[in-house]
Enzyme design. Structure first.
Site, PDB file in Angstrom:
ATOM      1  N   TYR A   1      68.030  28.129  28.613  1.00 27.08           N
ATOM      2  CA  TYR A   1      67.075  27.378  29.456  1.00 27.08           C
ATOM      3  C   TYR A   1      66.694  26.041  28.833  1.00 27.08           C
ATOM      4  CZ  TYR A   1      63.919  29.234  25.927  1.00 27.08           C
ATOM      5  OH  TYR A   1      63.319  29.538  24.719  1.00 27.08           O
TER       6      TYR A   1
ATOM      7  N   SER B   1      68.028  23.766  25.002  1.00 26.74           N
ATOM      8  CA  SER B   1      69.178  23.078  24.403  1.00 26.74           C
ATOM      9  C   SER B   1      70.484  23.865  24.602  1.00 26.74           C
ATOM     10  CB  SER B   1      68.933  22.824  22.918  1.00 26.74           C
ATOM     11  OG  SER B   1      68.703  24.052  22.264  1.00 26.74           O
TER      12      SER B   1
ATOM     13  N   GLU C   1      68.624  29.109  15.760  1.00 27.05           N
ATOM     14  CA  GLU C   1      67.280  29.198  16.331  1.00 27.05           C
ATOM     15  C   GLU C   1      66.349  30.019  15.447  1.00 27.05           C
ATOM     16  OE1 GLU C   1      67.077  27.102  18.412  1.00 27.05           O
ATOM     17  OE2 GLU C   1      68.992  26.942  19.407  1.00 27.05           O
TER      18      GLU C   1
END
Ligand code: BEZ
Length: 185
Positions: free
Chosen positions: A14, A16, A87
């Site tokens: 949703y 990068s 992440e």
């Protein structure tokens, strides 16, 4: 069980993950999830800011009935090792129902979300303050401003006119006033 023995999994992007696709995938489809909205409430110490001056990046917060569009990728499980590292600054995997646009069916999959319990979380602020913060932030992956502009462009292509992201884009594109405000945030 080895990663290669596990069935491929749907991953919902949703943010990068829509425009920075640095991982292999078997299929990709336009898709959406319901009950979540984007917010630039997560601090970034490793991509768009530094530990001393974190930037602000997107996460999802619960929002009843809101539809969030994105891209679903069918990936081998080994991809999650790469993404868990990419992440690592506060995001966790969450299981989610994903609606695939073309196939008009729901699949079960994974997304990354950074909630208020992670140490890098910054939380809500006035939209102009968020924009001013972003205007003054840079990190190893580039300027925080470019992150917003790239995301807005990608969402426009998907037809997801997300008011939060587009307000930030508009403030950042007319950023003369923001630069003066940055000094005060
Ligand atoms: C995404 O694009 O899905 C995403 C955004 C921020 C962190 C992890 C994933």
């Amino acid at each position: 069980m080895k990663n290669s023995e596990v069935k491929p999994t749907w991953l919902f992007g949703y943010g990068s993950l829509i425009y920075k696709v640095d991982f292999p995938y078997l299929r990709s489809e336009q898709a959406s999830i319901t009950g979540w909205q984007r917010r630039f409430w997560q601090g970034s110490q490793d991509h768009r800011g530094t530990p001393e001056q974190p930037g602000r990046v997107v996460t999802l917060v619960p929002a009843a009935k809101v539809v969030c569009k994105g891209i679903a990728y069918l990936v081998e499980n080994s991809v999650f090792d790469h993404l868990d590292h990419r992440e690592k600054n506060g995001y966790q995997r969450l299981e989610i129902d994903i609606a695939l646009l073309n196939e008009q069916q729901k699949v079960s999959g994974i997304l990354y979300v950074a909630d208020e319990h992670n140490p890098a979380y910054l939380g809500a602020a006035r939209i102009r303050d968020i924009a001013a913060h972003i205007a003054g932030s840079h990190g190893p992956s580039g300027s925080n401003r470019d992150y917003v502009l790239q995301l807005a462009e990608a969402l426009r292509d998907l037809g997801d006119m997300d008011p939060h992201v587009f307000k930030l884009e508009s403030l950042l594109r007319s950023n003369n006033t923001l630069q003066t405000e940055t000094a005060r945030v």
